[in-house]
Design a protein around this motif. Structure first.
Motif, PDB file in Angstrom:
ATOM      1  N   SER A   1       2.850  -5.260   8.474  1.00 19.71           N
ATOM      2  CA  SER A   1       3.758  -6.117   8.823  1.00 19.71           C
ATOM      3  C   SER A   1       4.577  -6.558   7.595  1.00 19.71           C
ATOM      4  CB  SER A   1       3.467  -7.284   9.934  1.00 19.71           C
ATOM      5  OG  SER A   1       2.378  -8.102   9.198  1.00 19.71           O
ATOM      6  N   GLN A   2       3.863  -6.811   6.581  1.00 19.61           N
ATOM      7  CA  GLN A   2       4.541  -7.187   5.375  1.00 19.61           C
ATOM      8  C   GLN A   2       4.752  -5.997   4.404  1.00 19.61           C
ATOM      9  OE1 GLN A   2       3.570 -11.296   3.624  1.00 19.61           O
ATOM     10  NE2 GLN A   2       1.944 -11.193   5.315  1.00 19.61           N
ATOM     11  N   HIS A   3       4.416  -4.757   4.764  1.00 17.73           N
ATOM     12  CA  HIS A   3       4.414  -3.749   3.909  1.00 17.73           C
ATOM     13  C   HIS A   3       3.504  -3.990   2.614  1.00 17.73           C
ATOM     14  CE1 HIS A   3       8.152  -1.527   5.490  1.00 17.73           C
ATOM     15  NE2 HIS A   3       7.380  -1.783   6.383  1.00 17.73           N
ATOM     16  N   ARG A   4       2.487  -4.597   2.837  1.00 15.88           N
ATOM     17  CA  ARG A   4       1.639  -5.059   1.689  1.00 15.88           C
ATOM     18  C   ARG A   4      -0.053  -4.321   2.020  1.00 15.88           C
ATOM     19  NH1 ARG A   4       3.887  -9.006  -1.836  1.00 15.88           N
ATOM     20  NH2 ARG A   4       2.615  -8.001  -3.167  1.00 15.88           N
ATOM     21  N   LEU A   5       0.063  -3.192   2.319  1.00 21.85           N
ATOM     22  CA  LEU A   5      -1.150  -2.542   3.018  1.00 21.85           C
ATOM     23  C   LEU A   5      -2.262  -2.531   1.657  1.00 21.85           C
ATOM     24  CD1 LEU A   5      -2.515  -1.365   5.572  1.00 21.85           C
ATOM     25  CD2 LEU A   5      -1.673   0.676   4.981  1.00 21.85           C
ATOM     26  N   GLY A   6      -1.648  -2.155   0.410  1.00 20.13           N
ATOM     27  CA  GLY A   6      -2.566  -2.056  -0.486  1.00 20.13           C
ATOM     28  C   GLY A   6      -3.385  -3.301  -0.915  1.00 20.13           C
ATOM     29  N   LEU A   7      -2.374  -4.389  -0.901  1.00 20.26           N
ATOM     30  CA  LEU A   7      -2.904  -5.807  -1.290  1.00 20.26           C
ATOM     31  C   LEU A   7      -3.869  -6.310  -0.231  1.00 20.26           C
ATOM     32  CD1 LEU A   7      -2.201  -7.773  -3.318  1.00 20.26           C
ATOM     33  CD2 LEU A   7      -0.528  -8.964  -1.501  1.00 20.26           C
ATOM     34  N   ALA A   8      -3.383  -6.282   0.985  1.00 22.32           N
ATOM     35  CA  ALA A   8      -4.273  -6.743   2.202  1.00 22.32           C
ATOM     36  C   ALA A   8      -5.796  -5.801   2.013  1.00 22.32           C
ATOM     37  CB  ALA A   8      -3.769  -6.473   3.411  1.00 22.32           C
ATOM     38  N   SER A   9      -5.638  -4.520   1.792  1.00 25.75           N
ATOM     39  CA  SER A   9      -6.923  -3.783   1.530  1.00 25.75           C
ATOM     40  C   SER A   9      -7.777  -4.383   0.290  1.00 25.75           C
ATOM     41  CB  SER A   9      -6.643  -2.237   1.291  1.00 25.75           C
ATOM     42  OG  SER A   9      -5.662  -1.805   2.457  1.00 25.75           O
ATOM     43  N   ALA A  10      -7.110  -4.541  -0.688  1.00 34.40           N
ATOM     44  CA  ALA A  10      -7.634  -4.765  -2.101  1.00 34.40           C
ATOM     45  C   ALA A  10      -8.325  -6.321  -1.731  1.00 34.40           C
ATOM     46  CB  ALA A  10      -6.611  -4.897  -2.862  1.00 34.40           C
ATOM     47  N   ALA A  11      -7.612  -7.296  -1.089  1.00 36.54           N
ATOM     48  CA  ALA A  11      -8.187  -8.396  -0.713  1.00 36.54           C
ATOM     49  C   ALA A  11      -9.526  -8.283   0.321  1.00 36.54           C
ATOM     50  CB  ALA A  11      -7.151  -9.386   0.117  1.00 36.54           C
TER      51      ALA A  11
ATOM     52  N   VAL B   1      -8.270   2.464   8.309  1.00 37.19           N
ATOM     53  CA  VAL B   1      -7.157   1.671   7.553  1.00 37.19           C
ATOM     54  C   VAL B   1      -6.017   2.606   6.900  1.00 37.19           C
ATOM     55  CG1 VAL B   1      -6.458   0.358   5.480  1.00 37.19           C
ATOM     56  CG2 VAL B   1      -8.565  -0.228   6.940  1.00 37.19           C
ATOM     57  N   LEU B   2      -6.398   3.750   6.550  1.00 34.34           N
ATOM     58  CA  LEU B   2      -5.526   4.769   5.867  1.00 34.34           C
ATOM     59  C   LEU B   2      -4.816   5.401   7.059  1.00 34.34           C
ATOM     60  CD1 LEU B   2      -7.170   6.203   2.818  1.00 34.34           C
ATOM     61  CD2 LEU B   2      -5.304   4.619   2.670  1.00 34.34           C
ATOM     62  N   ALA B   3      -5.465   5.824   8.127  1.00 35.98           N
ATOM     63  CA  ALA B   3      -5.006   6.815   9.215  1.00 35.98           C
ATOM     64  C   ALA B   3      -4.209   5.798  10.020  1.00 35.98           C
ATOM     65  CB  ALA B   3      -5.990   7.354  10.017  1.00 35.98           C
ATOM     66  N   ALA B   4      -4.492   4.735  10.229  1.00 34.23           N
ATOM     67  CA  ALA B   4      -3.542   3.794  11.177  1.00 34.23           C
ATOM     68  C   ALA B   4      -2.422   3.117  10.545  1.00 34.23           C
ATOM     69  CB  ALA B   4      -4.766   2.833  11.907  1.00 34.23           C
ATOM     70  N   GLY B   5      -2.783   2.586   9.134  1.00 30.55           N
ATOM     71  CA  GLY B   5      -1.895   1.716   8.432  1.00 30.55           C
ATOM     72  C   GLY B   5      -0.784   2.417   7.828  1.00 30.55           C
ATOM     73  N   VAL B   6      -0.899   3.681   7.159  1.00 30.21           N
ATOM     74  CA  VAL B   6       0.125   4.225   6.618  1.00 30.21           C
ATOM     75  C   VAL B   6       1.148   4.734   7.538  1.00 30.21           C
ATOM     76  CG1 VAL B   6       0.659   6.246   5.157  1.00 30.21           C
ATOM     77  CG2 VAL B   6      -1.322   4.988   4.577  1.00 30.21           C
ATOM     78  N   PRO B   7       0.854   5.443   8.757  1.00 31.09           N
ATOM     79  CA  PRO B   7       2.124   5.700   9.693  1.00 31.09           C
ATOM     80  C   PRO B   7       2.732   4.383  10.308  1.00 31.09           C
ATOM     81  CG  PRO B   7      -0.078   6.852  10.287  1.00 31.09           C
ATOM     82  CD  PRO B   7      -0.353   5.960   9.126  1.00 31.09           C
TER      83      PRO B   7
END
Lengths: 250, 74
Positions: free
Chosen positions: A157-167, A55-61
């Motif tokens: 797509s919503q710049h909410r990677l942290g929130l999506a990961s937390a859910a 998730v970190l490797a693909a999502g952050v870039p």
């Protein structure tokens, strides 16, 4: 960020993770019961760690370097393909044209397979068991891969990677706790209903992001997601009903 | 090297199963929907009906096609 899209994001990620976790947990419990809990839990934890790294490797870039409109079209297309596929399966299951996902059967089959291997292998109880670890790791990793795609897609797509990961993390923990409490009764989870709901949300989000990324601006902005959810829900109910009717004889 | 090749094959197989699998019509329909969205971006009123309609038609048609194959894996 609009509340509607945030709520739908949370529901979609939470629901998808819960469904996939139920499937993964069945395998982990089977591995734990037959090969020992230590290896099963370690295997599951290792898989979760690898999925987190992905998730970190693909999502952050994706969030930082890909133009948002291109990202939304690509993510929308991925979500739509996945959502349509989930929804089709749910419709066929709900209408009786495909067997329901039977956790009891999967548990029995996995347990039987692992018990047979124990008898031939002679593993010492309480020690580390390579097969229990591998089966548990594979179960969680394979089921978790779709969750990773959903988390990365919706989050980026919503710049909410942290929130999506937390859910996703919250759903995994809750299903894990329920799994510990009810152990082998995971078949009681209304999996097909949750899968239908998530499929509807993925289709709605997918179509919404394809439109937004292409330069369309949906009427009512994010509220259009709710209208799309309504459309897909109605079509799903009608299609299930249609498929439950007997086929006309030729 | 062998491990890399095996990993690459597994990665390719995953994406093939994910995007195409036993429902290639969804992949084709999604490409068509993306294309329609790009073509109709200046005709919003039409696009708002055409895009959901295309997705819905594909879903219903594929589900009806699946009615015959009731022996699928869960």
């Amino acid at each position: 960020m609009n509340t509607t899209s945030t709520v739908v994001l949370l529901l979609a990620v939470f629901g998808a993770t819960a469904v996939e976790m139920v499937e993964a947990l069945t395998i982990v419990v089977a591995a734990g019961v037959t090969r020992g809990w230590r290896s099963a839990v370690e295997g599951a934890a290792a898989a979760v760690a690898v999925l987190t790294v992905i998730v970190l490797a693909a999502g952050v870039p994706l969030v930082h370097y890909v133009p948002i409109d291109a990202l939304r079209v690509a993510v929308g297309a991925l979500l739509l393909v996945l959502g349509l596929s989930w929804l089709r399966k749910s419709i066929l299951r709900a209408s009786g044209h495909k067997p329901l996902h039977d956790e009891d059967a999967i548990f029995a089959a996995t347990s039987a397979e692992l018990t047979g291997d124990t008898d031939s292998g002679g593993r010492a109880r309480g020690s580390r068991d390579a097969q229990g670890f591998a089966v548990s790791f594979k179960g969680v990793f394979l089921e978790g891969t779709e969750v990773v795609l959903i988390v990365v897609s919706l989050g980026a797509s919503q710049h909410r990677l942290g929130l999506a990961s937390a859910a996703a993390g919250a759903a995994a923990v809750i299903v894990g706790i329920i799994g510990i409490v009810v152990a082998r009764q995971l078949s009681r989870v209304p999996e097909n209903t949750i899968k239908t709901g998530v499929g509807i949300m993925l289709c709605s989000f997918g179509l919404f992001w394809i439109g937004e990324g292409a330069g369309l601006h949906w009427p009512g902005n994010d509220l259009a997601i709710l209208a799309l959810v309504g459309v897909f829900l109605l079509v799903t109910l009608i299609t299930v009903r249609m498929l439950q009717l007997p086929e006309p004889s030729r | 090297m062998k491990m890399l090749a095996r990993g690459g094959r597994a990665f390719g197989r995953f994406w093939w199963d994910f995007l195409i699998g036993d429902t290639p019509e969804f992949f084709v329909a999604t490409l068509a929907i993306v294309l329609l969205a790009l073509l109709l971006r200046h005709q919003r009123d039409i696009a708002f009906f055409v895009l959901p309609l295309a997705a819905v038609i594909c879903l219903v048609a594929s589900s009806l096609r699946g009615r015959g194959g009731s022996s699928g894996t869960p």
